[in-house]
Design a protein around this motif. Sequence first.
Motif, PDB file in Angstrom:
ATOM      1  N   MET A 191      17.580  21.779 -35.578  1.00 66.72           N
ATOM      2  CA  MET A 191      17.742  22.045 -37.005  1.00 66.72           C
ATOM      3  C   MET A 191      18.956  22.974 -37.126  1.00 66.72           C
ATOM      4  N   PHE A 196      21.039  25.267 -38.560  1.00 70.33           N
ATOM      5  CA  PHE A 196      21.180  26.151 -39.725  1.00 70.33           C
ATOM      6  C   PHE A 196      22.607  26.694 -39.851  1.00 70.33           C
ATOM      7  N   ARG A 231      13.816  30.492 -39.871  1.00 69.92           N
ATOM      8  CA  ARG A 231      12.902  29.690 -39.064  1.00 69.92           C
ATOM      9  C   ARG A 231      12.506  28.453 -39.861  1.00 69.92           C
ATOM     10  N   PHE A 232      12.465  27.341 -39.189  1.00 67.79           N
ATOM     11  CA  PHE A 232      12.066  26.090 -39.826  1.00 67.79           C
ATOM     12  C   PHE A 232      10.567  26.113 -40.109  1.00 67.79           C
ATOM     13  N   THR A 273      11.729  23.454 -46.038  1.00 67.23           N
ATOM     14  CA  THR A 273      11.186  24.799 -46.217  1.00 67.23           C
ATOM     15  C   THR A 273      11.559  25.666 -45.021  1.00 67.23           C
ATOM     16  N   GLU A 331      11.710  29.912 -43.465  1.00 69.22           N
ATOM     17  CA  GLU A 331      11.209  31.281 -43.603  1.00 69.22           C
ATOM     18  C   GLU A 331      12.317  32.204 -43.114  1.00 69.22           C
TER      19      GLU A 331
END
Lengths: 311, 262
Positions: free
Chosen positions: A67, A69, A179-180, B170, B172
């Motif tokens: 992922m 980011f 965090r995913f 989503t 965090e």
Amino acid sequence: MKTLIIAEHNHHALKADTLVTLGAAQQLGQPIDVFIAGHDMAQLSQDTATIAGIDRVLSWDHEALAMPFSEILAPVIANLRSQYSHILLASSSFGKDLAPRIAALCGVNAVSDVIDIISANQYKRPIYAGNAIATVQNNAACQVVTIRTSAFSAPSHETAASPAHIQALSIELPDTSVRFVEQTLSESSRPELNSAEIIVSGGRAVGSDANFSLIYDLADKLGAAVGASRAAVDAGYIANDLQVGQTGKVVAPSLYIAIGISGAIQHLAGMKDSKVIVAINNDPEAPIFSVADYGLVADLFETLPAMTARL
Amino acid sequence: MTHHPLKAIVAVKRVIDYNVKVRVKADRSDVDLSNTKMSMNPFCEIAVEEAVRLKEAGLVGEIVVVSIGPKSCQEQIRSALALGADRGLQVECDTPVSPLDVAKILQKIQQEENADIFLLGKQSIDADNNQTGQMLAALLDCPQATCASRVHIEHNKAIVTREVDGGLLTVEMSLPAVITTDLRLNEPRFAALPKIMQAKRKPLAVKTLADLAIELTTDIELISVDSPTQRQAGVILSSVDELMSTLRNDPNVQMPKHDKEA
Ligand SMILES: Cc1cc2nc3c(=O)[nH]c(=O)nc-3n(C[C@H](O)[C@H](O)[C@H](O)COP(=O)(O)OP(=O)(O)OC[C@H]3O[C@@H](n4cnc5c(N)ncnc54)[C@H](O)[C@@H]3O)c2cc1C
């Protein structure tokens, strides 16, 4: 100098947006490197290296990049800036999230949503929901630019005579607290909005998510993608990522069929560069007719089944 | 474990009202905003609303609203105060500012304010840049969640659902963090008259760029502004049959092969 393209992919193939960005980058007429970050990238890096017109593939492979980011990618890409006069990204949600973060770390502004590359440092971009077109000059040593993909096309699918050099980057992972948690992707077998030749779009007047099946039926007969106005998305008739407009997707298919959509400037901003526009609306005064090539003043609930039946 | 009440900074921009269609000046130097209705950027309104909801939920203790611009932007600060922000800060500036300028100014403000959450609109509907929040997060070296459609704060973490191509994502992140708002995050309320009256008494400080030791960037120059090519209205057809045969005969349109009449 050189251009660096930040690739977007699904771990198996480059996204169409990245290929269009390559098409735009070629207008700068200088060597092009492609930066790919992800996990298990060997095959994708090799495939990318065979695309004609690419000098080097910078491949950053790390399990934490499954992922990718912006918090992780931006500092790494900003560190490469001395080698490049241009860093190009598609103006997708990935590119829009990442490009400004890279630019700020380079100490420069980015140029968003470029629709025309006039020269190595002059660009056209829409402002005010496309109601004005600005020509800007970017005086930065390293220019960060996002490409509105509806305004450019991908190069024809040519294979390189010899594959580009693949440079594996081994870089320490920058720290981030992001965090995913989860991802919900709208699964669809229909063409993607960005690359579809035909788009059938429904508005508030469609009335419910059940009624949207009328739109899907026509779209499927036409092999079309489905889009929507903000009102239809807000009402929950259809997924958010199918919104067309100033603040949604910007599209330019050969044929755009707007059904029960009034034609607010924010919606027009996302589709008025389509080649042929058809509007179906029961209000002859609806502003959508002022941009439509072909209009039908009619009730959509009668028109849609009739159109579908004729295909 | 107890947590201190969080401080939120909301940045708001004064822009052309979203219902108004902009005109380009005859000399092509820029758009003409004289005598144009101005309002708070719709995405900034959503940011203010979200901050107010977090405060009403007891998660945020104080909301500081910042606007950068000429004196007239105090009007938008007062609107935010009427919606529930606690105090305002205008950074006086009579020339247009770039996204990086705004990010640098907010970074300076953060040195004094030490806020936990920044809420910004994802883009302003004038320049349509969609850059400032991401730039601010870069300068603060903090996480960012752009295009938020849901914000949840818990144990000094923000859990944010973002609108991305293909669906929702989503994430965090720890605080401080920057969140930019998308249209579906909330529906902003209207300020009631008593709140508008109260807002006039809420504190509104003014600072200059010199106070903040900010020099504006010059890397992007506006060369000219043009009107887009206008589409001509086409023809109104009389029936579905006529529409379908017109589309089949339009050289720009490729109707699918299984077409009954192809
Ligand atoms: C900051 C901001 C950003 C925005 N961004 C976007 C954006 O990206 N995309 C977007 O689309 N909007 C956007 N909007 C919203 C935009 O202003 C309009 O509100 C929206 O586009 C209206 O959607 P609509 O045309 O479906 O609905 P309406 O305006 O309600 O139009 C419905 C139309 O359906 C017609 N109709 C009704 N019944 C029938 C029938 N039986 N058969 C045929 N026709 C019928 C009506 O005549 C009407 O013209 C934005 C707004 C803001 C403030």
